[in-house]
Design an enzyme around this catalytic site. Sequence first.
Site, PDB file in Angstrom:
ATOM      1  N   ASP A  10       8.819  -7.110  -4.220  1.00 46.61           N
ATOM      2  CA  ASP A  10       8.291  -7.663  -2.975  1.00 46.61           C
ATOM      3  C   ASP A  10       8.759  -6.800  -1.807  1.00 46.61           C
ATOM      4  OD1 ASP A  10       7.706  -9.167  -0.702  1.00 46.61           O
ATOM      5  OD2 ASP A  10       8.604 -11.006  -1.473  1.00 46.61           O
ATOM      6  N   ILE A  11       7.820  -6.214  -1.083  1.00 46.72           N
ATOM      7  CA  ILE A  11       8.165  -5.313   0.022  1.00 46.72           C
ATOM      8  C   ILE A  11       8.931  -6.037   1.130  1.00 46.72           C
ATOM      9  CG2 ILE A  11       6.014  -5.567   1.338  1.00 46.72           C
ATOM     10  CD1 ILE A  11       6.184  -2.408   1.670  1.00 46.72           C
ATOM     11  N   GLY A  32      -2.782 -10.734   1.517  1.00 46.60           N
ATOM     12  CA  GLY A  32      -2.049  -9.704   0.793  1.00 46.60           C
ATOM     13  C   GLY A  32      -0.732  -9.324   1.446  1.00 46.60           C
ATOM     14  N   VAL A  33      -0.456  -8.024   1.465  1.00 45.07           N
ATOM     15  CA  VAL A  33       0.779  -7.502   2.054  1.00 45.07           C
ATOM     16  C   VAL A  33       0.892  -7.909   3.522  1.00 45.07           C
ATOM     17  CG1 VAL A  33       1.977  -5.365   2.724  1.00 45.07           C
ATOM     18  CG2 VAL A  33       0.967  -5.560   0.472  1.00 45.07           C
ATOM     19  N   ASP A  34      -0.209  -7.811   4.246  1.00 39.65           N
ATOM     20  CA  ASP A  34      -0.228  -8.142   5.673  1.00 39.65           C
ATOM     21  C   ASP A  34       0.241  -9.577   5.907  1.00 39.65           C
ATOM     22  OD1 ASP A  34      -0.701  -7.758   8.401  1.00 39.65           O
ATOM     23  OD2 ASP A  34      -2.860  -8.032   8.224  1.00 39.65           O
ATOM     24  N   SER A 122      -4.524   0.025   0.786  1.00 42.75           N
ATOM     25  CA  SER A 122      -5.967  -0.067   0.485  1.00 42.75           C
ATOM     26  C   SER A 122      -6.300  -0.445  -0.953  1.00 42.75           C
ATOM     27  CB  SER A 122      -6.714   1.222   0.854  1.00 42.75           C
ATOM     28  OG  SER A 122      -6.857   1.325   2.246  1.00 42.75           O
ATOM     29  N   THR A 123      -5.311  -0.783  -1.784  1.00 40.89           N
ATOM     30  CA  THR A 123      -5.607  -1.047  -3.193  1.00 40.89           C
ATOM     31  C   THR A 123      -5.896  -2.507  -3.495  1.00 40.89           C
ATOM     32  OG1 THR A 123      -3.272  -1.319  -3.742  1.00 40.89           O
ATOM     33  CG2 THR A 123      -4.225   0.902  -3.977  1.00 40.89           C
TER      34      THR A 123
END
Length: 169
Positions: A10-11, A32-34, A122-123
């Site tokens: 987890d970033i 997502g990540v954002d 972008s994935t």
Amino acid sequence: MTTITCVQGDITGQHVDAIVNAANSSLLGGGGVDGAIHRAGGPDILAACRALRAAHYGKGLPTGHAVATPAGRLPARWVIHTVGPVWRNDPADSALLASCYSESLRVADELGAKSVAFPAISTGIYRWPMEDAARIAVETVREAETSVEEVRFVLFDERAYEAFVSQAS
């Protein structure tokens, strides 16, 4: 020379100087990540993004560009927001994806960051093929002239981790 490492996880839990957010152009959070970065970092990130929108990015952050905010409650000093391209199998989009990494490193240098954690930009919902995204990311970081000492690719699942490890090895 920049050290490249890959970790699965987890970033939002990475103890680095700067965490890169795969943002949408609004800079106001998303999925997502954002979404994870905005939720974990708390309201300070959103407030800083709103200020950026009001001052400089009324139409949103352009694809391939990067901008920094404080990291709020994240275990980092800054969040570097970058907007990746949506996959369309257009060669020009590969340059935009590479720009996300090089521009993020440029911003990191301006901040004095020595360690930066990147997601696989972008994935997710933007559908970039994982193996190609990993190739572009690793090549761009290797070719960058930067003072960043460690670039850590933080990959959410095993497939992404394996794709990035195969490029970084």
